[in-house]
Write a protein that holds these residues in place. Structure first.
Motif, PDB file in Angstrom:
ATOM      1  N   TRP A   1      -5.011   1.330   1.956  1.00 56.18           N
ATOM      2  CA  TRP A   1      -4.076   0.178   1.548  1.00 56.18           C
ATOM      3  C   TRP A   1      -2.561   0.889   1.558  1.00 56.18           C
ATOM      4  CZ3 TRP A   1      -6.251  -4.257   1.511  1.00 56.18           C
ATOM      5  CH2 TRP A   1      -7.655  -4.529   1.667  1.00 56.18           C
TER       6      TRP A   1
ATOM      7  N   THR B   1      -0.228  -3.437   3.288  1.00 59.20           N
ATOM      8  CA  THR B   1      -0.845  -4.594   3.666  1.00 59.20           C
ATOM      9  C   THR B   1       0.114  -5.489   4.505  1.00 59.20           C
ATOM     10  OG1 THR B   1      -0.116  -5.544   1.666  1.00 59.20           O
ATOM     11  CG2 THR B   1      -2.400  -4.872   1.718  1.00 59.20           C
ATOM     12  N   PRO B   2      -0.477  -6.608   5.550  1.00 61.11           N
ATOM     13  CA  PRO B   2      -1.847  -6.424   5.760  1.00 61.11           C
ATOM     14  C   PRO B   2      -2.531  -5.430   6.542  1.00 61.11           C
ATOM     15  CG  PRO B   2      -0.646  -7.887   7.363  1.00 61.11           C
ATOM     16  CD  PRO B   2       0.289  -7.301   6.475  1.00 61.11           C
TER      17      PRO B   2
END
Length: 316
Positions: free
Chosen positions: A53, A65-66
């Motif tokens: 992430w 993100t994404p």
């Protein structure tokens, strides 16, 4: 073409966050290649890793993100960035994508040319995609950290697991004598991978069956790791991917304890491909799913017992 189909998560979480959608197609930067993905593979707990992430392996970097999951892939080079002479466009390749980059659950992925290698010639893309993370983990445990030699005795804790499958095969292929622990239902399967002795961990203590071990590869952790010190011979080594071993216990037994996290390794991928093409290593697939069903594959990683990798078949 400026877009592609991909599976992405826009918010941190588990499989419930994954959506199949249209996304920008990446462009290869200097030293990178663009790969048309044929197959990708998913790893348990991948969606819990900080590196999934953020832009740093410890999770302290900026959010990115994404994200696109699945860091193992097999595919064909579609384009090259500046300074890339090899691999050439059209070459079939496979590899492990650095964990702080987008993965391969998509029609295309851009990644450094230096982390991929030519795909094993004797298997299809689905089977090649099942190799990189688990087989590299096994190779690095045995070769880089244990310095395994032919004739040595290896105990694999968890011989039927995703990494254990490859540790057993590679250790046997490198000329070691292999013992392993496994569940009752997997005993014959692990013997078929090359283990001379497979112990049902639920029916007895492995300490009663093995001793004077040169290398323990611990893929279980906890009490199993703690009990493994006693079966090592002086000068032996316990290598684990689970939790850092107790160095005081290692010193007390006159052995080494090593914890590591797998890394992309082009030379090791080339060696692994040779083992596959020589018939000494075979990837094991639990199932292959289309890209549109990636979410259900990640759900199965959390809930279902399986043997081998869950692979995403992206394209023929």
């Amino acid at each position: 073409m400026s877009t592609m189909h991909a599976v992405r998560a826009h918010t941190r979480g588990g499989p419930e966050q994954l959506v199949y959608e249209e996304a920008p197609r990446p462009e290869p930067g200097p030293g990178e290649v663009l790969v048309a993905v044929k197959a990708a593979s998913m790893t348990p707990h991948e969606l819990t890793w900080p590196a999934t992430w953020t832009r740093s392996s410890d999770g302290t970097g900026p959010e990115r993100t994404p994200i696109i999951p699945s860091h193992e892939f097999s595919g064909v080079v579609a384009a090259s960035g500046a300074g890339v002479e090899s691999p050439a466009e059209g070459e079939a390749v496979y590899g492990l994508i650095p964990f702080t980059r987008d993965g391969a659950a998509a029609e295309y992925v851009a990644l450094p040319a230096a982390v991929l290698a030519a795909k094993p010639a004797t298997v299809d893309h689905d089977h090649a995609a099942a190799l990189p993370l688990a087989a590299l983990s096994a190779w690095q445990a045995l070769v880089d950290h244990a310095d395994l030699r032919a004739g040595q005795h290896v105990l694999v804790q968890g011989g039927a697991g995703g990494v254990g499958i490859f540790v057993v095969q590679l250790a046997a292929g490198l000329g070691a004598r292999v013992s392993a622990t496994a569940a009752a239902a997997d005993l014959e399967f692990v013997k078929g991978l090359g283990a001379e002795q497979v112990i049902d961990y639920a029916q007895g203590r492995f300490e009663d069956h093995v001793r004077d071990v040169d290398v323990v590869v611990d893929l279980v952790g906890g009490a199993t790791q703690s009990r493994s010190w006693s079966v090592l011979k002086p000068g032996g080594v316990l290598v684990t991917l689970v939790t850092p071993p107790d160095q005081q216990e290692a010193a007390r037994h006159g052995v080494r304890g090593v914890y590591f996290v797998v890394e992309p390794d082009q030379n090791a991928l080339r060696s692994i491909a040779e083992f596959v093409d020589n018939g000494r290593l075979r990837p094991v697939l639990d199932r292959a799913l289309p890209l549109t069903e990636t979410r259900s594959g990640y759900e199965a990683l959390e809930t279902a017992k399986r043997r081998g990798k869950i692979v995403i078949h992206v394209a023929d």
